[in-house]
Write a protein that holds these residues in place. Structure first.
Motif, PDB file in Angstrom:
ATOM      1  N   LYS A  21       0.843  -1.181   0.000  1.00 32.47           N
ATOM      2  CA  LYS A  21       0.000   0.000   0.000  1.00 32.47           C
ATOM      3  C   LYS A  21       0.891   1.247   0.000  1.00 32.47           C
ATOM      4  O   LYS A  21       2.091   1.138   0.267  1.00 32.47           O
ATOM      5  N   PRO A  22       0.336   2.425  -0.280  1.00 36.69           N
ATOM      6  CA  PRO A  22       1.186   3.628  -0.385  1.00 36.69           C
ATOM      7  C   PRO A  22       2.075   3.868   0.828  1.00 36.69           C
ATOM      8  O   PRO A  22       3.200   4.360   0.689  1.00 36.69           O
ATOM      9  N   ASP A  23       1.587   3.524   2.037  1.00 39.17           N
ATOM     10  CA  ASP A  23       2.423   3.729   3.225  1.00 39.17           C
ATOM     11  C   ASP A  23       2.932   2.406   3.790  1.00 39.17           C
ATOM     12  O   ASP A  23       3.308   2.310   4.954  1.00 39.17           O
ATOM     13  N   GLY A  24       2.993   1.376   2.948  1.00 40.74           N
ATOM     14  CA  GLY A  24       3.465   0.067   3.394  1.00 40.74           C
ATOM     15  C   GLY A  24       4.981  -0.027   3.403  1.00 40.74           C
ATOM     16  O   GLY A  24       5.687   0.822   2.858  1.00 40.74           O
ATOM     17  N   PHE A  25       5.482  -1.089   4.033  1.00 37.10           N
ATOM     18  CA  PHE A  25       6.930  -1.292   4.073  1.00 37.10           C
ATOM     19  C   PHE A  25       7.247  -2.785   4.058  1.00 37.10           C
ATOM     20  O   PHE A  25       6.408  -3.634   4.366  1.00 37.10           O
ATOM     21  N   ILE A  26       8.476  -3.103   3.655  1.00 33.49           N
ATOM     22  CA  ILE A  26       8.963  -4.462   3.765  1.00 33.49           C
ATOM     23  C   ILE A  26       9.740  -4.574   5.068  1.00 33.49           C
ATOM     24  O   ILE A  26      10.379  -3.620   5.512  1.00 33.49           O
ATOM     25  N   ASP A  42      28.690 -12.165  16.843  1.00 31.70           N
ATOM     26  CA  ASP A  42      28.031 -12.655  15.640  1.00 31.70           C
ATOM     27  C   ASP A  42      26.708 -13.329  15.994  1.00 31.70           C
ATOM     28  O   ASP A  42      26.524 -13.846  17.107  1.00 31.70           O
ATOM     29  N   GLY A  43      25.801 -13.299  15.039  1.00 29.46           N
ATOM     30  CA  GLY A  43      24.544 -14.032  15.205  1.00 29.46           C
ATOM     31  C   GLY A  43      23.414 -13.228  15.811  1.00 29.46           C
ATOM     32  O   GLY A  43      22.499 -13.806  16.408  1.00 29.46           O
ATOM     33  N   ARG A  44      23.422 -11.922  15.633  1.00 26.94           N
ATOM     34  CA  ARG A  44      22.327 -11.100  16.133  1.00 26.94           C
ATOM     35  C   ARG A  44      21.288 -10.897  15.020  1.00 26.94           C
ATOM     36  O   ARG A  44      21.653 -10.510  13.903  1.00 26.94           O
ATOM     37  N   PRO A  45      20.008 -11.140  15.300  1.00 25.29           N
ATOM     38  CA  PRO A  45      18.990 -10.820  14.294  1.00 25.29           C
ATOM     39  C   PRO A  45      18.841  -9.307  14.144  1.00 25.29           C
ATOM     40  O   PRO A  45      18.750  -8.581  15.136  1.00 25.29           O
ATOM     41  N   VAL A  46      18.838  -8.848  12.911  1.00 28.17           N
ATOM     42  CA  VAL A  46      18.661  -7.422  12.622  1.00 28.17           C
ATOM     43  C   VAL A  46      17.498  -7.271  11.650  1.00 28.17           C
ATOM     44  O   VAL A  46      17.485  -7.887  10.581  1.00 28.17           O
ATOM     45  N   ALA A  47      16.520  -6.468  12.049  1.00 31.69           N
ATOM     46  CA  ALA A  47      15.339  -6.224  11.224  1.00 31.69           C
ATOM     47  C   ALA A  47      15.526  -4.929  10.450  1.00 31.69           C
ATOM     48  O   ALA A  47      15.795  -3.878  11.037  1.00 31.69           O
ATOM     49  N   VAL A  48      15.366  -5.011   9.127  1.00 26.93           N
ATOM     50  CA  VAL A  48      15.451  -3.838   8.251  1.00 26.93           C
ATOM     51  C   VAL A  48      14.054  -3.535   7.753  1.00 26.93           C
ATOM     52  O   VAL A  48      13.427  -4.354   7.071  1.00 26.93           O
ATOM     53  N   LEU A  49      13.546  -2.366   8.102  1.00 27.51           N
ATOM     54  CA  LEU A  49      12.253  -1.904   7.600  1.00 27.51           C
ATOM     55  C   LEU A  49      12.516  -0.855   6.537  1.00 27.51           C
ATOM     56  O   LEU A  49      13.173   0.167   6.802  1.00 27.51           O
ATOM     57  N   ALA A  50      12.049  -1.117   5.314  1.00 30.13           N
ATOM     58  CA  ALA A  50      12.233  -0.180   4.201  1.00 30.13           C
ATOM     59  C   ALA A  50      10.863   0.192   3.670  1.00 30.13           C
ATOM     60  O   ALA A  50      10.100  -0.666   3.226  1.00 30.13           O
ATOM     61  N   LYS A  51      10.556   1.469   3.695  1.00 23.82           N
ATOM     62  CA  LYS A  51       9.215   1.968   3.368  1.00 23.82           C
ATOM     63  C   LYS A  51       9.200   2.632   1.998  1.00 23.82           C
ATOM     64  O   LYS A  51      10.192   3.231   1.578  1.00 23.82           O
ATOM     65  N   LYS A  52       8.077   2.511   1.308  1.00 23.55           N
ATOM     66  CA  LYS A  52       7.941   3.163   0.004  1.00 23.55           C
ATOM     67  C   LYS A  52       8.040   4.672   0.126  1.00 23.55           C
ATOM     68  O   LYS A  52       8.627   5.341  -0.718  1.00 23.55           O
ATOM     69  N   SER A  53       7.423   5.197   1.193  1.00 19.85           N
ATOM     70  CA  SER A  53       7.487   6.635   1.462  1.00 19.85           C
ATOM     71  C   SER A  53       8.307   6.854   2.726  1.00 19.85           C
ATOM     72  O   SER A  53       8.738   5.894   3.360  1.00 19.85           O
TER      73      SER A  53
END
Length: 835
Positions: free
Chosen positions: A436-441, A488-499
């Motif tokens: 959606k327009p304000d969605g993100f992965i 080593d071995g830390r989970p890292v969350a990347v949030l990338a948004k369209k806007s």
């Protein structure tokens, strides 16, 4: 006396029509059995060894075929005393017996991840032992080709047709009987070939009886209790904590029980916990005897939702608690549970493995997981994640992937299996288009003290956003780690948004992080980044916060995102390879630069979590070196030392067969890779591409004698092949992308339209060259067979070395060059004839 002047008894040409048909069936069945064994070993190597070694099956098979040809050439006088019938029965029976031996060796030899002399020795044992069945096949086929030169086109067609049928059979066999039993099936069909070769009823009955014994063995092993994995990845797997195991064409899936907790384990490596809580109850009462979400007894006052939200991927749920989620690779259901528990009414799960999605989560562990995947707000789909998203008409608030890896190779039988089309720039573009327009992965990767995997996710997303028109992505990212990057071995969350992320959204994340001290912000969008004036150092810039909360600090994520705006040189200057990868070179996980991999091997410092991924580069070069040594030892040297192999024509004739073999394998492997996305699954790519290539090549071989009466005429199909390959380099990505939305049946039809003409032409050069040798009284037919196999051995490894470093298009173009080289070498046949 040469093979062309010996009177061989019981040759195919002397048989009547019914006998000829039976022999053609025998050849097809031998080819079927051999390719079935090769594909079965691919699946087995992925589980027992590491997925990198699955690629060994191709080079092992080709080496064995070539070595068999060498033996037949060197011993042609000795072999002349036996008829093809006797050789066929004997070699097929030996082949079947040795297949059982190979299976036992592969299942019982433990090999760990470390590159030690001991492991190298064990790998060599597996390599040589696994080549033995193919040695017998190469021996038999080269004798048949040498003795029956006038029927080479038909024989080669039968060979290819049999191989094509094996491609169709491997997937249902793996799904129904499992990996070890699929290999035993190849032994059964090999005994069937022995029965077809038999000229006497008594011999035929013995072959049938041997096949019956193998069938009884398969029946006795239907539960996998008799013959199954003993050692995998250097560890014993036949342990009491394994309570369930099942094979399919994708992987071998176990359920391991540790205390009250249960975990899904894929190919004895990747694991995912099965959620064991009721989404309707946020807090558990310890007195009621309930357990936490992993199945462990909770402490008093335990709240599983708080535990669930104290992980880096939970940031997506903080920002979109009621959002519409598409979750790729949900496994045991942690992301699904988190979305449902936070209020989402529309959660789509896309799981590629039906054993996980159906057999386990909606089958034998449905009660254990409180029927999570059967809830009304959860919609499960068994499909490849990217292909499903690509064909979806919906738009989502969040598209999420948490620690989704391609640790396990499929039946695709190539190093394809180390690539991952989920993590390419084109894939990210498709994800963004379905938001959606304000969605993100929201993509979570394991990260290290020196970041590379999550950092490469950022690099991918930035390039995808740039291609979509976003010129300044500094406000489009939020990056959170589960723990500080001090190990080593830390989970890292990347949030990338369209806007751009808003001030309110960042505030919500910071408030969540304040309540979960284990979570660390690695990048926040509202921090301003300015490069020091006049500086050319990518590490040199100042960070200033616009909030009273501390800034996330000067780290690799800041430097990548900020420096990108100035020169784009940061990725190239970084210690690891974090440059974006694309569909034509989808090797996301290879973050170590090749030179650094080799340095770590020499220094013995390759110990990191991602070493088993980057080890693939080492394994690839190791297989290349082993293949060169094996080709020299088992193919080139015996032929060179064999005094009766005196040249009866120019050596360039043999180079013709090398060029043809090299071209075929380069093109085949590259096409398998290309069709993975289009067909939606690597296994489908193998089945469809190789089936169509072998089937159409068999047809081309069948008509080559009639169409190409003069050897020089083969230049036409060789030139057509080269032109077609070049056309595919430019046209194939566009065509496959344009028709990705077709129904699967129509995709199969289009695949045939694209591949059959090329495969038809590719089936003509090899048998035409063999006939030319015979017509010129050149006694090197077996030698030519061996050289073709040797080129295929080296070409199979070279294909992936080229693809990793230069892309799939370069691999295809190298195949075109090989065919053009063969076209130039056609003159060597004509020149000798005129002489």
């Amino acid at each position: 006396m040469t093979s062309s002047t010996i009177e061989f008894p019981s040759s195919i040409g002397e048989r009547q029509s019914a006998g000829r048909t039976r022999i053609m069936l025998a050849i097809a069945l031998v080819s079927f059995s051999s390719l079935l064994l090769e594909l079965g070993l691919t699946r087995l190597f992925s589980v027992v060894l590491f997925y990198h070694f699955a690629f060994l099956a191709i080079s092992v098979a080709l080496l064995g075929l070539g070595a068999g040809g060498v033996f037949a050439h060197v011993k042609q006088q000795w072999l002349s005393r036996w008829s093809i019938s006797v050789l066929g029965v004997s070699l097929c029976a030996l082949n079947a017996a040795v297949t059982l031996l190979v299976l036992e060796i592969v299942l019982h030899v433990p090999i760990s991840l470390e590159l030690t002399p001991g492991n190298f020795g064990k790998l060599t044992i597996i390599y040589i032992a696994s080549a033995l069945p193919f040695f017998f096949t190469g021996w038999l086929f080269s004798v048949v080709f040498a003795r029956e030169t006038k029927g080479i086109g038909t024989i080669y067609a039968a060979d290819l047709f049999g191989g094509a049928l094996a491609c169709m059979a491997i997937v249902p066999l793996l799904n129904i009987v499992g990996g070890p039993n699929a290999i035993l099936v190849s032994a059964v069909t090999m005994t069937g070939a022995a029965a077809l070769w038999a000229a006497e009823k008594r011999t035929r009955n013995i072959a049938v009886g041997l096949g019956g014994l193998f069938i009884l063995l398969i029946a006795a092993n239907h539960s996998g209790k008799l013959i199954d994995i003993v050692f995998a990845k250097g560890m014993r797997r036949d342990q009491p904590w394994m309570v369930f195991a099942k094979w399919n064409a994708i992987s071998r899936v176990e359920i391991n029980r540790k205390g009250e907790s249960e975990y899904i384990v894929i190919d004895a490596d990747a694991s995912t916990a099965i959620m064991n809580v009721d989404p309707k109850n946020w807090a558990l009462d310890v007195k009621a005897g309930l357990h936490d979400m992993g199945g462990n007894p909770p402490v008093p006052g335990y709240n599983w939702k708080k535990d669930l939200m104290a992980a880096a991927p939970a940031v997506a749920n903080v920002l979109r608690p009621n959002g519409k989620f598409a979750i790729i690779g949900p496994g045991g259901g942690v992301d699904v549970l988190r979305a449902v528990a936070n209020g989402s009414k529309d959660v789509t799960g896309i799981e590629i493995n039906p054993i996980i999605a159906t057999t386990i989560m909606r089958g034998n562990r449905a009660d254990y997981s409180y029927h999570l995947y059967e809830r009304p707000e959860v919609h499960m789909n068994v499909a490849d994640g990217r292909s499903w998203v690509r064909n979806s008409k919906d738009r989502y608030d969040v598209i999420q992937m948490t620690l989704v890896d391609t640790w396990a190779s499929t039946a695709a039988g190539a190093f394809a299996l180390s690539e991952n089309n989920l993590y390419t720039v084109e894939a990210f573009e498709e994800y963004f288009r379905h938001l959606k327009p304000d969605g993100f992965i929201a993509i979570t990767r394991w990260e290290f003290k020196k970041p590379r995997e999550a950092l490469r996710v950022v690099s991918q997303a930035m390039e995808a956003l740039r291609r979509m028109g976003v010129t300044d992505p500094r406000h489009n990212f939020i990056i959170v780690s589960d723990g500080a990057l001090d190990q080593d071995g830390r989970p890292v969350a990347v949030l990338a948004k369209k806007s751009a992320f808003t001030l309110e959204e960042e505030k919500s994340v910071r408030e969540h992080l304040a309540g979960n001290p284990n979570l660390f912000a690695l990048y926040m969008p509202m921090e301003e980044h300015t490069v020091k004036a006049g500086s050319t150092d990518p590490a040199a810039f100042v960070t200033a916060a616009v909030y009273s909360t501390p800034p996330t600090g000067d780290n690799a994520f800041h430097r990548l995102i900020s420096w990108q705006q100035s020169s784009g040189a940061y990725e190239d200057a970084y210690d690891y390879n974090i440059t974006p990868v694309y569909d034509q070179n989808p090797f996301f996980f290879f973050t170590l630069k090749t030179s650094d991999v080799m340095k770590q091997v020499v220094a013995g410092t390759g110990k990191g979590m991602d070493w088993k991924v980057n080890l693939g580069v080492t394994v690839l070069f190791m297989v290349f070196v082993i293949s060169i040594v094996a080709v020299l030892a088992f193919l080139i040297l015996p032929l060179a030392l064999h005094t009766s192999a005196a040249a009866t024509g120019p050596a360039s004739r043999l180079f013709y067969f090398i060029a043809v073999g090299l071209g075929f394998i380069l093109v085949e492997i590259a096409l398998i890779q290309r069709f993975v996305l289009f067909l939606g699954h690597p296994t489908y790519a193998l089945t469809v591409v190789v089936f169509l290539m072998l089937l159409s090549s068999g047809a081309g071989s069948f008509v080559s004698r009639k169409w190409l009466r003069q050897t020089s005429s083969v230049r036409v199909p060789l030139f057509a092949i080269a032109v077609g390959i070049v056309a595919y380099v430019f046209a194939l990505p566009l065509l496959l992308s344009a028709f990705i939305g077709l129904e699967f049946g129509l995709k199969l039809l289009l695949s045939g339209v694209l591949l059959v003409p090329l495969g038809f032409a590719m089936g003509m050069p090899f048998p035409t060259g063999l006939r030319a040798l015979s017509d010129l009284n050149d006694n090197r037919v077996e030698w030519a067979w061996a050289m073709n196999a040797a080129a295929s051995v080296l070409g199979s490894v070279s294909a992936m070395i080229i693809a990793i470093h230069f892309g799939l298009n370069a691999t295809l173009l190298c195949g075109a060059i090989a065919y053009l080289t063969a076209m130039l070498l056609v003159g060597s046949f004509r020149q000798s004839a005129s002489a």
